[in-house]
Design an enzyme around this catalytic site. Structure first.
Site, short mmCIF file in Angstrom:
data_model
loop_
_atom_site.label_atom_id
_atom_site.label_comp_id
_atom_site.label_asym_id
_atom_site.label_seq_id
_atom_site.Cartn_x
_atom_site.Cartn_y
_atom_site.Cartn_z
N ASP A 1 -9.01 -19.66 -25.03
CA ASP A 1 -8.64 -18.40 -24.39
C ASP A 1 -9.67 -17.37 -24.84
O ASP A 1 -9.98 -17.27 -26.04
CB ASP A 1 -7.23 -17.98 -24.78
CG ASP A 1 -6.77 -16.77 -23.99
OD1 ASP A 1 -6.27 -16.96 -22.88
OD2 ASP A 1 -6.93 -15.63 -24.51
N LEU A 2 -10.22 -16.60 -23.89
CA LEU A 2 -11.30 -15.67 -24.22
C LEU A 2 -10.75 -14.40 -24.87
O LEU A 2 -9.78 -13.80 -24.38
CB LEU A 2 -12.08 -15.30 -22.96
CG LEU A 2 -12.78 -16.47 -22.24
CD1 LEU A 2 -13.58 -15.95 -21.06
CD2 LEU A 2 -13.68 -17.24 -23.20
N ASP B 1 -8.70 -16.55 -17.81
CA ASP B 1 -9.72 -16.82 -18.83
C ASP B 1 -9.29 -17.96 -19.75
O ASP B 1 -9.66 -18.00 -20.92
CB ASP B 1 -10.01 -15.56 -19.64
CG ASP B 1 -8.76 -15.02 -20.35
OD1 ASP B 1 -7.64 -15.45 -19.98
OD2 ASP B 1 -8.92 -14.20 -21.27
#
Length: 532
Positions: A394-395, A437
């Site tokens: 996960d960004l 994301d």
């Protein structure tokens, strides 16, 4: 010779056994004689080549003895005066090399009388003189303080009779080599003459009688040819209507016939197909290849398998192939016949549809549908020796990019993230975008926790590098990573993905650009939550 075999086989179909009995007997005798001649020539040639290489080595070794003798004499003279340890070692080394070379030459002289007489015959054989020289060297080494006489004796031999005899040895070995080459030349000349005589005998005893038999059968062959041409004309007309391509191969898989409207579209036409091995012009893969192999192995028919055809310009076509064995009047398989239909447009549309259905349109990565469809099969192959690691990503900071620079900038970052992930992974590993994301990485090439940890560290490092936007701005995002492994953590898809998500949440709780293993969350989490 092979033309003779084909001729006799054809005549066997056209003539009675009585007509061909004598021809076959003569042919078998000729084959046996030629085979014997070839084998004899091969064995003799190999032996001659081996002996030639050995002769060259022997001549070189004999010549080297002259050099060693001079070196030994020079070092012996120095050692008798100085008794220097380095001179002693050099004298021992050169004397040993000289003695080893002499032993090999004595052994090789057993097969050459001229050389053997030189080394062991006569009133003063060379072997005796060499042994005397080596004895002087040994005494010099044993009693260096009284070695002047021995050094002088070695020097006299090096300047006198021993040197001349070693020169004679080189000349003798060269003479032996020349005689052997002359013998090989004679053998080759005799082999050539025998081959020519056999060729004339075959012409007179086999091919001329065969010509007479062919002449008698010519009218019958002509009649069969006319019938065959009529049959082929009918088949050609049928093929041009029934399918894009009608084809036939021989038993070896070479195309011997092709007809149909496809030939008009193909670059090069019929000439680029006929005579080729079907495996060179039609390629199969996956399930289609297995179906074809099974059919050919059992000499059975096959239907509607897809292959890729390539013409002389490199243009490819998807062809739907159907074929069945072709038998002669004796029930023997002589090849395959079949049809082919051009399905290039249909296959292209189908592949494009499948690609769109399984690919994330923004990043080009696998989408969640393809990811989940593939996981069950991947996990079936997971073992303790070859585990499968799943990394959930996960960004960090991605929302700030969207809020500050807009969703277009966010899309640019997502595409760059996907490219960096793919460049970091090995070919057998792959990644998918699940949504927003969020990404998953499936790793087959990490045999241990340490290897998976190394991959996570590389991803953290690569994804944390700055990203340049088309607007000219530079932004930074990073990735939080959760890692779960099959079969250690979970064995089925949903629990494994949930375990990776739980490790991801723990990683995000520790801060940006971190990774966490599911097994580090504790036994309660592993046992109670992941499998809930």
């Amino acid at each position: 010779m092979f033309l003779g075999v084909r001729t006799l086989r054809r005549l066997n179909d056209l003539s009675s056994p009585q007509d061909l009995k004598a021809l076959w007997r003569r042919y078998i005798i000729a084959l046996a004689l030629i085979f014997g001649l070839l084998m004899t020539s091969h064995i003799v040639s190999r032996e001659a080549l081996h002996q030639g290489a050995q002769d060259a080595s022997t001549i070189n070794m004999s010549g080297r003895q002259r050099m060693l003798l001079q070196r030994i004499a020079h070092i012996a003279d120095d050692y008798s005066e100085t008794q220097d340890l380095e001179d002693r070692n050099q004298l021992q080394t050169n004397a040993r090399l000289f003695e080893e070379s002499h032993a090999k030459l004595i052994s090789r002289s057993q097969s050459a009388k001229l050389a053997h007489d030189l080394y062991t015959g006569g009133s003063e054989p060379l072997n005796q003189q060499i042994q005397a020289m080596l004895l002087h060297v040994d005494r010099l080494l044993d009693e260096p303080e009284n070695g002047a006489g021995h050094a002088k004796a070695v020097q006299q031999m090096a300047d006198g009779v021993l040197a001349r005899r070693l020169n004679d040895a080189v000349s003798t070995w060269e003479t032996v080599s020349d005689r052997r080459r002359a013998t090989l030349t004679q053998i080759q000349d005799l082999s050539l003459m025998a081959g020519v005589l056999m060729l004339f005998a075959e012409i007179l005893l086999i091919f001329w009688p065969s010509h007479q038999t062919i002449s008698r059968a010519f009218e019958r062959l002509q009649a069969e040819s006319d019938t065959s041409e009529q049959t082929l004309d009918r088949l050609s007309n049928f093929a041009s209507v029934a399918a894009d391509l009608f084809w036939e191969t021989d038993a070896a898989g070479h195309m011997i016939y092709a007809e149909g409207s496809f030939l008009e579209r193909m670059k090069g036409g019929r000439e680029t197909i006929v005579g080729c091995d079907y495996r060179d012009i039609i390629q199969y893969s996956g399930e289609n290849l297995e179906i074809l192999r099974a059919a050919l192995k059992s000499f059975g028919a096959y239907k509607d398998i897809i292959g890729t055809f390539t013409d002389v310009d490199g243009q490819t076509y998807k062809m739907s192939m159907s074929g069945k064995p072709h038998y002669d009047d004796r029930g023997r398989i002589i090849g395959y016949i079949g049809t082919a239909t051009d399905v290039t447009e249909k296959q292209t549309r189908q592949e494009e549809t499948e690609l769109l259905a399984s690919t994330d349109p923004l990043t080009g990565l696998a989408n969640v549908r393809k990811f989940r469809a593939a996981m069950d099969k991947i996990l079936e192959e997971a073992t303790s020796r070859n585990p499968v690691h799943v990394l959930a990503l996960d960004l960090d900071g991605f929302k700030a990019v969207n809020d500050t620079y807009g969703h277009g900038a966010g899309d640019e970052v997502l595409k760059a993230v996907a490219a960096r992930m793919q460049s970091t992974l090995r070919e057998s590993d792959w990644c998918a975008r699940i949504g927003g994301d969020e990404f998953f990485v499936v790793c087959h090439t990490a045999p241990s926790r340490l290897a998976a940890e190394g991959l996570a560290m590389r991803l953290n490092r690569q994804l944390a590098e700055p990203y340049s936007l088309s607007s000219g701005h530079r932004v930074r995002v990073s990735a939080s990573i959760g890692i779960a492994a099959a079969p250690f953590d979970c064995m089925s898809t949903e629990p494994l993905l949930k375990a990776a998500d739980m490790a991801l949440y723990e990683s995000k709780g520790r801060g940006r650009n971190q990774y966490c293993f599911y097994e580090d969350l504790g036994p309660f989490v592993v046992d109670e939550q992941a499998f809930a």
